[in-house]
Motif scaffolding. Structure first.
Motif, mmCIF file in Angstrom:
data_model
loop_
_atom_site.group_PDB
_atom_site.id
_atom_site.type_symbol
_atom_site.label_atom_id
_atom_site.label_comp_id
_atom_site.label_asym_id
_atom_site.label_seq_id
_atom_site.Cartn_x
_atom_site.Cartn_y
_atom_site.Cartn_z
ATOM 1 N N ASN A 81 -0.076 108.648 -9.058
ATOM 2 C CA ASN A 81 1.382 108.469 -8.967
ATOM 3 C C ASN A 81 1.683 107.793 -7.629
ATOM 4 O OD1 ASN A 81 4.114 108.731 -9.466
ATOM 5 N ND2 ASN A 81 4.232 110.845 -8.716
ATOM 6 N N ILE A 82 1.840 106.470 -7.672
ATOM 7 C CA ILE A 82 2.005 105.706 -6.431
ATOM 8 C C ILE A 82 3.459 105.241 -6.302
ATOM 9 C CG2 ILE A 82 1.158 103.703 -5.107
ATOM 10 C CD1 ILE A 82 -1.025 105.760 -5.788
ATOM 11 N N VAL A 83 4.036 105.474 -5.138
ATOM 12 C CA VAL A 83 5.408 105.022 -4.881
ATOM 13 C C VAL A 83 5.424 104.288 -3.543
ATOM 14 C CG1 VAL A 83 7.830 105.693 -4.597
ATOM 15 C CG2 VAL A 83 6.330 107.081 -6.045
ATOM 16 N N ALA A 84 5.770 103.004 -3.585
ATOM 17 C CA ALA A 84 5.980 102.261 -2.336
ATOM 18 C C ALA A 84 7.479 102.086 -2.196
ATOM 19 C CB ALA A 84 5.303 100.897 -2.420
ATOM 20 N N SER A 85 8.016 102.448 -1.050
ATOM 21 C CA SER A 85 9.465 102.419 -0.896
ATOM 22 C C SER A 85 9.872 101.418 0.175
ATOM 23 C CB SER A 85 9.943 103.816 -0.513
ATOM 24 O OG SER A 85 11.324 103.778 -0.325
ATOM 25 N N SER A 86 10.955 100.699 -0.098
ATOM 26 C CA SER A 86 11.480 99.817 0.955
ATOM 27 C C SER A 86 12.659 100.506 1.629
ATOM 28 C CB SER A 86 11.886 98.462 0.382
ATOM 29 O OG SER A 86 12.970 98.586 -0.509
ATOM 30 N N VAL A 87 12.724 101.844 1.485
ATOM 31 C CA VAL A 87 13.896 102.566 1.979
ATOM 32 C C VAL A 87 14.049 102.454 3.504
ATOM 33 C CG1 VAL A 87 12.860 104.874 2.229
ATOM 34 C CG2 VAL A 87 15.256 104.656 1.612
ATOM 35 N N ASP A 88 12.944 102.395 4.237
ATOM 36 C CA ASP A 88 13.068 102.282 5.696
ATOM 37 C C ASP A 88 13.728 100.958 6.080
ATOM 38 O OD1 ASP A 88 11.915 104.691 5.878
ATOM 39 O OD2 ASP A 88 9.927 103.972 6.473
ATOM 40 N N LEU A 89 13.340 99.925 5.331
ATOM 41 C CA LEU A 89 13.931 98.603 5.562
ATOM 42 C C LEU A 89 15.421 98.635 5.213
ATOM 43 C CD1 LEU A 89 12.761 95.814 6.323
ATOM 44 C CD2 LEU A 89 12.646 95.325 3.893
ATOM 45 N N GLN A 90 15.732 99.264 4.064
ATOM 46 C CA GLN A 90 17.131 99.346 3.636
ATOM 47 C C GLN A 90 17.941 100.181 4.624
ATOM 48 O OE1 GLN A 90 17.671 97.469 1.033
ATOM 49 N NE2 GLN A 90 15.578 97.300 0.272
ATOM 50 N N ALA A 91 17.300 101.209 5.176
ATOM 51 C CA ALA A 91 17.996 102.129 6.089
ATOM 52 C C ALA A 91 18.543 101.382 7.302
ATOM 53 C CB ALA A 91 17.045 103.238 6.534
ATOM 54 N N PHE B 113 19.967 98.704 7.367
ATOM 55 C CA PHE B 113 21.247 98.074 7.033
ATOM 56 C C PHE B 113 22.249 99.100 6.499
ATOM 57 C CE2 PHE B 113 17.826 95.041 6.659
ATOM 58 C CZ PHE B 113 18.273 94.009 7.463
ATOM 59 N N GLY B 114 21.862 100.368 6.509
ATOM 60 C CA GLY B 114 22.772 101.438 6.091
ATOM 61 C C GLY B 114 22.937 101.528 4.584
ATOM 62 N N GLY B 115 22.173 100.790 3.824
ATOM 63 C CA GLY B 115 22.296 100.839 2.366
ATOM 64 C C GLY B 115 21.386 99.788 1.770
ATOM 65 N N ILE B 116 21.510 99.603 0.458
ATOM 66 C CA ILE B 116 20.573 98.699 -0.212
ATOM 67 C C ILE B 116 21.120 97.274 -0.274
ATOM 68 C CG2 ILE B 116 19.444 98.225 -2.426
ATOM 69 C CD1 ILE B 116 19.404 101.289 -2.782
ATOM 70 N N ILE B 117 20.293 96.334 0.162
ATOM 71 C CA ILE B 117 20.646 94.918 -0.003
ATOM 72 C C ILE B 117 19.856 94.419 -1.208
ATOM 73 C CG2 ILE B 117 20.541 92.629 1.046
ATOM 74 C CD1 ILE B 117 21.154 93.924 3.682
ATOM 75 N N LEU B 118 20.608 94.007 -2.235
ATOM 76 C CA LEU B 118 20.002 93.749 -3.547
ATOM 77 C C LEU B 118 18.837 92.766 -3.498
ATOM 78 C CD1 LEU B 118 22.686 95.139 -4.243
ATOM 79 C CD2 LEU B 118 22.803 93.659 -6.227
ATOM 80 N N GLU B 119 19.063 91.632 -2.834
ATOM 81 C CA GLU B 119 18.017 90.609 -2.872
ATOM 82 C C GLU B 119 16.777 91.070 -2.109
ATOM 83 O OE1 GLU B 119 19.191 86.566 -2.169
ATOM 84 O OE2 GLU B 119 17.126 86.098 -1.530
ATOM 85 N N GLN B 120 17.035 91.777 -1.003
ATOM 86 C CA GLN B 120 15.902 92.267 -0.212
ATOM 87 C C GLN B 120 15.077 93.282 -1.016
ATOM 88 O OE1 GLN B 120 16.875 94.536 3.311
ATOM 89 N NE2 GLN B 120 15.705 93.036 4.469
ATOM 90 N N LEU C 7 24.410 109.159 10.186
ATOM 91 C CA LEU C 7 23.037 109.494 9.771
ATOM 92 C C LEU C 7 22.449 108.352 8.940
ATOM 93 C CD1 LEU C 7 23.815 113.130 8.608
ATOM 94 C CD2 LEU C 7 22.640 112.471 10.710
ATOM 95 N N PRO C 8 21.128 108.196 8.951
ATOM 96 C CA PRO C 8 20.519 107.092 8.206
ATOM 97 C C PRO C 8 20.564 107.278 6.684
ATOM 98 C CG PRO C 8 18.823 108.362 9.355
ATOM 99 C CD PRO C 8 20.143 108.967 9.725
ATOM 100 N N TYR C 9 20.304 106.176 5.985
ATOM 101 C CA TYR C 9 20.214 106.163 4.524
ATOM 102 C C TYR C 9 18.776 106.491 4.112
ATOM 103 C CZ TYR C 9 20.056 104.344 -0.187
ATOM 104 O OH TYR C 9 19.881 104.228 -1.533
ATOM 105 N N PRO C 10 18.507 107.235 3.050
ATOM 106 C CA PRO C 10 19.461 107.923 2.185
ATOM 107 C C PRO C 10 19.966 109.208 2.833
ATOM 108 C CG PRO C 10 17.215 108.269 1.386
ATOM 109 C CD PRO C 10 17.107 107.385 2.591
#
Ligand code: KG4
Ligand code: ZN
Length: 348
Positions: A36-46, A48-55, A184-187
């Protein structure tokens, strides 16, 4: 193509900012995760305070092949040992979804394996089929994620009757937006719950929106406004200390949890079911889990509660593969289209 029931399914999930692949096996008794592998771009999104769709989509593209390779490696599985593929069709961000869907289509054609599209929201519930105990129907399902807060009556696999949902913000969205207000950071959900451990949930009396309404709907946007007003007034008085911050976090968490529990219990009593399935990122909230258990024990309710372990509450591909075992409806890969707007009760 496959003549018997699948025993091993490779799942792919790319609906938002997680790129996930899992290999899941099923025998007569249970469903087991092989990898069960999960790679997250959440740190990158964090940042910017939220999700940037294209990124998010670009990160999906970078990660998808290495994540699939790693899932196969950890499961010690070769492509010819896999019986079928499952992929999240929607809902989600279109750019992110396309990466998973198109990759799954290619793999299905090249490996000559059946391909099962899975509704991401339904998939969340199947994290509850990955434990030792298997849920039974009928059940009340509470889906609490970043974009959804839904109550459903589940009478069988793929048979859901919607009971209610949020009229504005989802519970996870409320956590995220309030966290942002508090710097506080995202999420925001995990951040709020960490602060809440040190806070007093009774310090601020926040509203419990729609808690007594005669339906199964929710509304969380007013809570965000209430938190904002309190925060602004504390800052104005120069009394916004770290203690106040923790108290605000604890009071917010308490308000959200209380509404979720009250409505879920009301659904259980109305439809006289004995099982509750909680799913989605907010199900990782330990206060929600504890208070739901305590409430049902205190009321001596004859009810079994299923909540996945935290790592299976947030987005992952094991739940997508698990869902495919119980909703095995393969389609021609060339006809599969990502659908960002699927709702919980839409059939794939
Ligand atoms: O299901 P999920 O991973 O993604 C969606 O499909 O939306 O849910 C993400 C949401 C975010 O809003 C996040 O803040 C929330 O789940 N979340 C939590 C916790 N962990 C994640 N909310 C409250 N407490 C947590 N421990
Ligand atoms: Zn999700």
């Amino acid at each position: 193509m496959l003549k018997t029931k699948p025993k091993i399914i490779l799942g792919i999930e790319t609906s938002c900012d997680e790129t996930a692949c899992a290999i899941v096996a099923r025998d007569e008794k249970r469903v087991t995760i092989l990898s069960n592998i999960v790679a997250s771009s959440v740190d990158l999104q964090a940042k910017f305070g939220g999700i940037i769709l294209e990124q998010a989509a670009r990160e999906q593209l970078k990660s998808i092949i290495p994540v699939i390779q790693e899932a196969l490696r950890q499961a010690q599985c070769k492509p010819d040992e896999i019986d079928a593929l499952a992929v999240t069709q929607g809902p989600g961000l279109i750019g992110s979804l396309l990466v998973g869907v198109e990759t799954a289509k290619v793999l299905s054609l090249v490996w000559d394996k059946p391909l099962v599209p899975i509704n991401h929201l339904m998939g969340h519930f199947y994290a509850n089929w990955l434990g030792k105990e298997i849920p039974q129907f009928p059940a009340i399902g509470l889906l609490v994620s970043g974009g959804h807060t839904d109550l459903v009556l589940m009478t069988d696999h793929g048979k859901y009757q919607p009971l209610g949902g949020t009229r504005d913000d989802a519970a996870g969205e409320c956590f995220d937006k309030c966290a942002r207000l508090l710097g506080l950071p995202y999420p925001g959900g995990p951040e709020i719950s960490k602060l809440a451990e040190k806070g007093d949930p009774k310090a601020f009396l926040l509203p419990r929106p729609m808690i007594e309404s005669h339906n199964f709907d929710f509304s969380f946007s007013g809570l965000k406004t209430a938190v904002n007003l309190l925060y602004t007034s504390e800052v104005k008085k120069s009394s916004y200390t770290s203690e106040v911050k923790c108290n605000l976090a604890a009071s917010l968490q308490e308000a959200i949890v209380e509404v979720l529990i009250k409505k879920t219990i009301k659904a259980v009593q109305t439809f006289k079911v004995e099982q509750i399935l909680v799913a989605g990122g907010v199900a990782a909230n330990q206060t929600l889990a504890k208070q739901l258990i305590i409430y049902t024990l205190q009321k001596k309710m004859d009810v079994r509660i299923f909540i996945p372990p935290p790592a299976l509450c947030t987005d992952n591909a094991a739940m997508i593969a698990a869902a495919a075992f119980f909703n095995f409806h393969p389609i021609d890969p060339l006809t599969l289209q990502a659908n960002p707007n699927l709702s919980l009760v839409d059939q794939n």
